[in-house]
Design an enzyme around this catalytic site. Structure first.
Site, PDB file in Angstrom:
ATOM      1  N   HIS A 127       7.305  -7.690   6.015  1.00 47.19           N
ATOM      2  CA  HIS A 127       7.072  -6.506   4.860  1.00 47.19           C
ATOM      3  C   HIS A 127       8.094  -6.728   3.504  1.00 47.19           C
ATOM      4  CE1 HIS A 127       7.573  -2.441   4.626  1.00 47.19           C
ATOM      5  NE2 HIS A 127       7.000  -2.376   5.911  1.00 47.19           N
ATOM      6  N   GLU A 155      -0.363  -3.809   2.064  1.00 45.79           N
ATOM      7  CA  GLU A 155       0.550  -2.836   2.135  1.00 45.79           C
ATOM      8  C   GLU A 155       1.169  -2.654  -0.067  1.00 45.79           C
ATOM      9  OE1 GLU A 155       2.425  -0.580   5.841  1.00 45.79           O
ATOM     10  OE2 GLU A 155       3.872  -1.987   4.107  1.00 45.79           O
TER      11      GLU A 155
HETATM   12  O1  G3P Z   1       5.163  -0.710   7.034  1.00 49.09           O
HETATM   13  C1  G3P Z   1       5.006   0.883   6.461  1.00 49.09           C
HETATM   14  C2  G3P Z   1       5.205   1.739   5.023  1.00 49.09           C
HETATM   15  O2  G3P Z   1       5.761   0.440   4.391  1.00 49.09           O
HETATM   16  C3  G3P Z   1       4.744   2.200   4.717  1.00 49.09           C
HETATM   17  O3  G3P Z   1       5.298   3.187   4.566  1.00 49.09           O
HETATM   18  O4  G3P Z   1       6.298   5.145   3.758  1.00 49.09           O
HETATM   19  O5  G3P Z   1       4.314   4.772   2.800  1.00 49.09           O
HETATM   20  O6  G3P Z   1       3.737   5.400   4.973  1.00 49.09           O
HETATM   21  P1  G3P Z   1       4.423   4.580   3.998  1.00 49.09           P
END
Ligand code: G3P
Length: 209
Positions: free
Chosen positions: A84, A132
């Site tokens: 992550h 991400e």
């Molecule tokens: O693992 C999910 C995360 O990093 C995304 O976070 O708060 O942008 O939904 P968020």
């Protein structure tokens, strides 16, 4: 096909301990999986499909402080996030963890911070690759809105077992991800830390599919 929605509880207070237990129950009612802290796996596993947020590569032995794949499995997790953006590792470290999870018949979800990295990490053949963009994590603009075309591009380059994360909150995001061929989404703050009403937030997320 059922979408994969993973709610990452991170280390938010609202996603820790008994609050994690309650929230995991709510997520599970919608069919979402939850990624929780190792100390909360045993608490949440009877109520939900639970993932670890991180694992180490060591097996049983003298490895103080390690989070063992075997241990999270015994506690009830079905798999783990790996790499992550808030718990980064090298490509090789990712590879060893995917392998360890596979040996135990567990699900591996490898996160990557951009498409190049995701393409490199694909070599380890994880069950899911989660894209991400770190700069959008925790924000109000989702990866899907901020980067038009990214879902299609990711599916084209990485295959169908792609998840999109960062800033995701809406039903429109989830629908677009699925329509464009992704397996689902990964999200955190919209459900865990930015709302007092996770049920409504999840209802909205699932409202368009
Ligand atoms: O693992 C999910 C995360 O990093 C995304 O976070 O708060 O942008 O939904 P968020």
């Amino acid at each position: 096909m059922k979408p994969i929605v993973i709610v990452n509880f991170k280390a938010y207070e609202q996603g820790t301990g008994e609050k994690a237990q309650r929230l995991s129950q709510i997520c599970s009612e919608f069919g979402a999986w939850v990624a929780v802290q190792p100390t909360d796996i045993r608490l949440c596993a009877p109520h939900a499909t639970v993932l670890g947020q991180h694992v180490d590569a060591e097996g049983f032995g003298a490895h103080t402080g390690s989070v063992l794949c075997e241990a999270i499995k015994q506690a009830g997790a079905v798999g783990s996030l790996i790499n992550h953006a808030e718990k980064k590792m090298t490509d090789e470290e990712v590879g060893t963890r995917v392998l360890r999870l596979k040996e135990l018949g567990m699900t591996s979800i490898v996160c990557a911070e951009n498409l190049d990295r995701a393409q490199r990490l694909k070599q380890y053949n994880p069950d899911y690759l989660a894209l991400e963009l770190p700069e959008l994590i925790g924000g109000d603009i989702s990866i899907i809105t901020a980067q038009p075309g990214i879902v299609k591009q990711a599916v084209e380059l990485l295959g169908k077992n792609v998840l999109l994360g960062a800033g995701v909150s809406s039903g429109a995001d989830l629908k677009q991800a699925l329509d464009e061929g992704a397996a689902g989404v990964l999200l955190a703050s919209a459900i865990v830390s930015k709302t007092d009403d996770p049920q409504s937030a999840l209802r909205e997320l699932y409202s368009k599919i």
